[in-house]
Design an enzyme around this catalytic site. Sequence first.
Site, short mmCIF file in Angstrom:
data_model
loop_
_atom_site.label_atom_id
_atom_site.label_comp_id
_atom_site.label_asym_id
_atom_site.label_seq_id
_atom_site.Cartn_x
_atom_site.Cartn_y
_atom_site.Cartn_z
N ASP A 49 -23.21 -29.45 42.09
CA ASP A 49 -24.40 -30.07 41.52
C ASP A 49 -25.62 -29.20 41.79
O ASP A 49 -25.89 -28.83 42.94
CB ASP A 49 -24.58 -31.45 42.15
CG ASP A 49 -25.71 -32.26 41.54
OD1 ASP A 49 -26.27 -31.84 40.51
OD2 ASP A 49 -26.01 -33.34 42.09
N GLY A 104 -19.52 -31.72 39.71
CA GLY A 104 -20.96 -31.66 39.60
C GLY A 104 -21.66 -32.96 39.98
O GLY A 104 -21.26 -33.65 40.92
N HIS A 105 -22.68 -33.30 39.20
CA HIS A 105 -23.61 -34.37 39.55
C HIS A 105 -22.96 -35.75 39.53
O HIS A 105 -23.07 -36.51 40.48
CB HIS A 105 -24.79 -34.32 38.57
CG HIS A 105 -25.93 -35.22 38.92
ND1 HIS A 105 -26.65 -35.09 40.09
CD2 HIS A 105 -26.49 -36.26 38.25
CE1 HIS A 105 -27.61 -36.00 40.13
NE2 HIS A 105 -27.52 -36.73 39.02
N PHE A 106 -22.28 -36.07 38.43
CA PHE A 106 -21.66 -37.40 38.28
C PHE A 106 -20.18 -37.31 38.67
O PHE A 106 -19.29 -37.36 37.82
CB PHE A 106 -21.84 -37.91 36.85
CG PHE A 106 -23.23 -38.40 36.57
CD1 PHE A 106 -23.71 -39.55 37.15
CD2 PHE A 106 -24.07 -37.70 35.70
CE1 PHE A 106 -25.00 -40.01 36.90
CE2 PHE A 106 -25.36 -38.15 35.43
CZ PHE A 106 -25.82 -39.31 36.04
#
Length: 321
Positions: free
Chosen positions: A268, A294-296
Amino acid sequence: MIADRPSDLRSIAMASSASSTSSAANRTSPAVPVTHHRTAVVEGLKIFYRQAGPLDAPVVLLLHGFPTSSHMFRNLIPALADRYHVVAPDYPGYGQSDMPDRAEFAYTFDRYAELVDGLLDQLGARRYTMYVMDYGAPVGWRLALKHPDRVAGFIVQNGNAYDEGLKGFWDPIKAYWADGSDASRNALLPLLTLETTIFQYTDGVSDRTRVSPDNWVHDQALLDRPGNNDIQLDLFYDYRTNLPLYPKVQAYFREFRPPMLIVWGKNDVIFPADGAYPYKEDLPDVETHLLDTGHFALEDKADEMVPLIRDFLAQKVDSRP
């Protein structure tokens, strides 16, 4: 008895088939938890929330990030609700909750925490484990500082509590914090576009086919509502209030030692892994897992995360047999 006639063989086959059918019918299949989609009125605002699981079970509160809503937990909720009372609200301006005019409502993390607190009071949730992600972290930290005795533990997924976690991605937002100018505010508008929303879901993901495109279609449709841009920009500006809170949050960690599981997407760029490491300085017993995503992270790594979350809850939170 030995069967030596066709009629005997047919009788045995039929009996065996009937026995198998009866045994299959008598086996109890695990119940599939039902998620209920509800709305409560808190301080005059309609707050949408997803709710599942036994009402007398330990509460797990799921606090979403930007630019999504409780929709981000749609798969996690039934994975926990067989054993836990799961609650996932939408903040005002997100998901299915009200989106009041910003001239009449202050879009701040303080207000979000107050409204979530009010919802929990209505639900009779006096103790809970919080899953905090992105914007959910500053909401959760405020709840913990207000009610330290109510927190049974934390699951942290790309949620920041340390200055080390705010790297280069935040430089344009920090410029807005510094001068509050229209120019700096408008420079952040690209963060609200479809291109950026897709980026948040796919950057750092090794297998994009695991991430449903419904995510960015859903989120972007809500971001594109008239007036929502300014709401999001207000929240970008208010995020600056979280940094002075970090020392208090860290002191809370040291004093109360809440059990914590970190399941963090290490690729992320918004909340990089730099923000995951410092938790151990204040919580030596923290359990940390850096995932190759990553982020989610829930979108492509739920198969890894759910067992970790269930084990953590069973060992640290749920004392029932």
